[in-house]
Write an enzyme that holds these catalytic residues in place. Structure first.
Site, PDB file in Angstrom:
ATOM      1  N   TYR A 148       0.814  -1.215   0.000  1.00 40.18           N
ATOM      2  CA  TYR A 148       0.000   0.000   0.000  1.00 40.18           C
ATOM      3  C   TYR A 148       0.850   1.268   0.000  1.00 40.18           C
ATOM      4  O   TYR A 148       0.383   2.332  -0.374  1.00 40.18           O
ATOM      5  CB  TYR A 148      -0.936   0.021   1.214  1.00 40.18           C
ATOM      6  N   LYS A 197       3.586 -15.446   3.358  1.00 37.49           N
ATOM      7  CA  LYS A 197       3.556 -16.244   2.116  1.00 37.49           C
ATOM      8  C   LYS A 197       5.005 -16.579   1.760  1.00 37.49           C
ATOM      9  O   LYS A 197       5.508 -16.266   0.685  1.00 37.49           O
ATOM     10  CB  LYS A 197       2.868 -15.455   0.999  1.00 37.49           C
ATOM     11  N   ASP A 229      -2.914 -18.219   2.752  1.00 32.26           N
ATOM     12  CA  ASP A 229      -4.059 -18.922   2.175  1.00 32.26           C
ATOM     13  C   ASP A 229      -4.595 -19.971   3.144  1.00 32.26           C
ATOM     14  O   ASP A 229      -5.820 -20.145   3.278  1.00 32.26           O
ATOM     15  CB  ASP A 229      -3.710 -19.546   0.822  1.00 32.26           C
ATOM     16  N   ASP A 253      -5.325  -6.694   5.947  1.00 28.89           N
ATOM     17  CA  ASP A 253      -6.525  -6.046   5.434  1.00 28.89           C
ATOM     18  C   ASP A 253      -7.568  -7.090   5.043  1.00 28.89           C
ATOM     19  O   ASP A 253      -8.747  -7.006   5.407  1.00 28.89           O
ATOM     20  CB  ASP A 253      -6.143  -5.180   4.233  1.00 28.89           C
ATOM     21  N   ASP A 257     -11.178  -8.542   7.346  1.00 24.64           N
ATOM     22  CA  ASP A 257     -12.527  -8.517   6.785  1.00 24.64           C
ATOM     23  C   ASP A 257     -13.180  -9.891   6.898  1.00 24.64           C
ATOM     24  O   ASP A 257     -14.372 -10.009   7.213  1.00 24.64           O
ATOM     25  CB  ASP A 257     -12.488  -8.082   5.318  1.00 24.64           C
TER      26      ASP A 257
END
Length: 372
Positions: A148, A197, A229, A253, A257
């Protein structure tokens, strides 16, 4: 009487309504426990664009940094319908949110994911998964680094449009967020899941190395490395296994959610963003609900203010060291839920609505304040 200075960003959409109710509850806390909360309103987001042409002014950021804490509602509108989204990306409402996080040095985002027992029916997971006690974990998200904030560009190469985003992290950025997560784990169940990851990304391999190094200073904490994942899958398969999750910006992020959905309603989830700035013994932080501005219900007295009210409780706890007062807010929220008060988002179509007291934004705030 102790005094605390709070910069207030009511923002856009339902922001002004939900922040007003949080202030109401804070005032009830102040009256009972002998504190004075002084509010200074500043603009950020679409309302700031309308008045100043930018989503966050230097003056607003200076006021935020000079305050003891910042309480935020929500910013933004509906993409595709609001004139704000015809502007360049750096002038859109959400750019103000990124700018204030960076400008305040807020690198540590805390998002609790707790299934309130009164709202078990709202959880989309099976009873066999959530068990008798439900789940209660917190995600610690790095907030000012990664993709970001990394270099980016859009260009035309040989007639083909090409966009590039980069995900840089250095060891100091990783170390400070990981250390924060270990400190939180020490105060909870002493169990930490570090999400990365590392099978693909160099940044994740560095992340995993730093986690291992910091872990040596916290031998009481059990650490598990989890690929992002797999973590996404485990959050719906067995959320009870988690206590503290720490991860980088983009992964955090997305996972927060997902975590909000398994709790049943994003309208219940608070958050805190902390840095390394202190004013005396007060740690500067920004507190906001995890949900957005919900422009479709703005001004209709329909929004759930509980996430913002619980964010105010986090402010009392983390920035002001007022543990007892923070607990008073949490107890009041539990009491109004026990008493059957519900905003529309936390009444399921499958439930008998006659069992509940359906209320609006203002009435829910009144009920919580009355139970302080």
């Amino acid at each position: 009487m102790s005094s605390f200075n709070i910069a207030v960003i009511k923002g856009d959409g339902i922001g002004p309504e939900i922040v007003t109710e949080a202030e109401k509850v804070l005032n009830a806390v102040g009256k009972k426990y002998g504190h004075e909360f002084n509010y200074t309103d500043i603009l950020m987001g679409g309302c700031s664009i309308d008045k100043y042409g930018v989503p966050l002014t230097d003056e607003a950021l200076a006021i935020a940094n000079a305050s003891d804490a910042v309480l935020l509602g929500a910013v933004g509108g509906k993409v595709g319908e609001s004139k704000w989204y015809e502007l360049p990306a750096n002038l859109r409402p959400e750019a103000g949110l990124l700018a204030i996080r960076k400008g305040m040095g807020l690198f540590c985002n805390l998002r609790p994911a707790k299934l309130f027992p009164q709202l078990r029916q709202a959880c989309p997971l099976k009873e066999s998964i959530i068990g008798d006690k439900g789940f209660d974990f917190v995600v610690v998200r790095e907030l000012t680094g990664g993709v970001y904030f990394g270099p980016r560009k859009t260009e035309v190469v040989d007639g083909i449009r090409k966009a590039t985003d980069t995900m840089p992290y250095d060891e100091n950025e990783i170390k400070r967020i990981v250390k924060s997560a270990f400190e939180i784990a020490m105060k909870r169940g002493k169990k930490l899941a570090s999400v990365d990851k590392a099978n693909v990304l160099d940044t994740s391999r560095l992340w995993r190395q730093i986690v291992s190094e910091v872990a040596a200073d916290y031998p009481e904490v059990t650490v598990e490395n989890v690929l992002v994942d797999n973590c996404a899958m485990q959050l719906v398969k067995n959320p009870l296994q988690f206590d503290v999750i720490v991860t980088e910006n983009m992964f955090g992020d997305i996972l927060t959610d997902e975590a909000s959905e398994v709790t049943g309603s994003i309208g219940m989830l608070s958050s805190a963003s902390l840095g390394s700035t202190y004013h005396g013994d007060k740690q500067l932080g920004l507190y906001e609900p995890s949900h957005g501005s919900a422009p479709d219900i703005a001004g209709k007295n329909l929004a759930n203010p509980l996430a913002t009210i619980l964010s105010a409780a986090m402010m009392l706890k983390y920035s002001f060291n007022l543990e007892k007062e923070a607990q008073a807010i949490e107890d009041a929220v539990n009491k109004v839920l026990d008493d059957g008060y519900r905003t529309g988002d936390i009444i399921l179509a499958s439930e008998d609505a006659s069992k509940f007291k359906k209320v609006g934004t203002k009435e829910m705030g009144d009920a919580v304040a009355a139970n302080i």
